[in-house]
Design a protein around this motif. Structure first.
Motif, short mmCIF file in Angstrom:
data_model
loop_
_atom_site.label_atom_id
_atom_site.label_comp_id
_atom_site.label_asym_id
_atom_site.label_seq_id
_atom_site.Cartn_x
_atom_site.Cartn_y
_atom_site.Cartn_z
N GLY A 45 -18.12 33.50 26.24
CA GLY A 45 -17.21 32.45 26.67
C GLY A 45 -16.23 32.04 25.60
N PRO A 46 -15.55 30.91 25.85
CA PRO A 46 -14.55 30.41 24.91
C PRO A 46 -15.20 29.94 23.60
N VAL A 47 -14.56 30.27 22.48
CA VAL A 47 -15.10 29.93 21.16
C VAL A 47 -13.96 29.49 20.23
N VAL A 48 -14.23 28.44 19.46
CA VAL A 48 -13.35 28.03 18.37
C VAL A 48 -13.93 28.70 17.12
N PRO A 49 -13.30 29.78 16.62
CA PRO A 49 -13.90 30.58 15.54
C PRO A 49 -14.33 29.78 14.32
N GLU A 50 -13.50 28.88 13.82
CA GLU A 50 -13.84 28.11 12.62
C GLU A 50 -15.10 27.28 12.83
N VAL A 51 -15.21 26.65 13.97
CA VAL A 51 -16.38 25.83 14.28
C VAL A 51 -17.60 26.73 14.47
N TYR A 52 -17.41 27.85 15.12
CA TYR A 52 -18.52 28.79 15.31
C TYR A 52 -19.09 29.22 13.96
N ARG A 53 -18.20 29.62 13.05
CA ARG A 53 -18.66 30.08 11.72
C ARG A 53 -19.41 28.98 10.97
N GLN A 54 -18.97 27.74 11.14
CA GLN A 54 -19.62 26.62 10.45
C GLN A 54 -21.06 26.42 10.92
N TYR A 55 -21.32 26.64 12.21
CA TYR A 55 -22.63 26.30 12.78
C TYR A 55 -23.43 27.49 13.30
N CYS A 56 -22.95 28.71 13.12
CA CYS A 56 -23.66 29.88 13.66
C CYS A 56 -25.04 30.07 13.04
N GLY A 57 -25.24 29.58 11.84
CA GLY A 57 -26.55 29.70 11.19
C GLY A 57 -27.66 28.97 11.94
N PHE A 58 -27.31 28.05 12.81
CA PHE A 58 -28.31 27.33 13.58
C PHE A 58 -28.85 28.18 14.74
N GLY A 59 -28.13 29.23 15.11
CA GLY A 59 -28.56 30.04 16.25
C GLY A 59 -28.69 29.16 17.47
#
Length: 139
Positions: free
Chosen positions: A56-70
């Motif tokens: 789906g839709p993703v804001v890349p910068e925000v995704y990278r900040q929080y992707c470690g949470f899975g």
């Protein structure tokens, strides 16, 4: 206007302090719904790009900040101020969407004819920016 990261931190803080922490997947979908509603309300929303990714839709910068949470809920607190012209619109979205199954939001954003599906096109448009005007008009 606020950045997507400011809106994300506000959302995370609200969800954490109100006892409904959300995952990164939920955050991405909530940001999309917020951007859509702001644009449809005549507010420019945030400048950050939203891209069409597989889920789906993703804001890349925000995704990278929080992707470690899975899939783990993000339980962070931030001191971020968002004005009432925004919170009056975004608070109900956050409150309605944070209780949904994230995969239901994925299904919703993937519907044929909506902005994500028009850009993603079965992977041909993967990682392509979803134009704000399309988010506003096609949802």
């Amino acid at each position: 206007m606020y950045s997507a990261m400011q809106i994300a931190k506000y959302t995370i803080n609200k969800c954490t302090t109100e006892g409904h922490p959300i995952s990164n997947l939920q955050l991405q979908k909530i940001l999309y719904y917020i951007q859509r509603e702001l644009l449809q309300s005549g507010i420019d929303g945030f400048d950050d790009e939203i891209q069409a990714w597989q889920f789906g839709p993703v804001v890349p910068e925000v995704y990278r900040q929080y992707c470690g949470f899975g899939a783990i809920p993000i339980r962070m607190k931030y001191d971020v101020e968002i004005g009432p012209e925004y919170t009056n619109i975004i608070d109900p979205i956050i409150e309605q969407k944070r209780i949904l199954n994230p995969w239901d939001m994925v299904t919703d954003t993937h519907q044929a004819g909506k902005a994500w599906s028009l850009i993603y096109r079965e992977g041909l448009g993967s990682y392509t920016v979803i134009p704000k005007d399309l988010i506003r008009t096609a949802g």
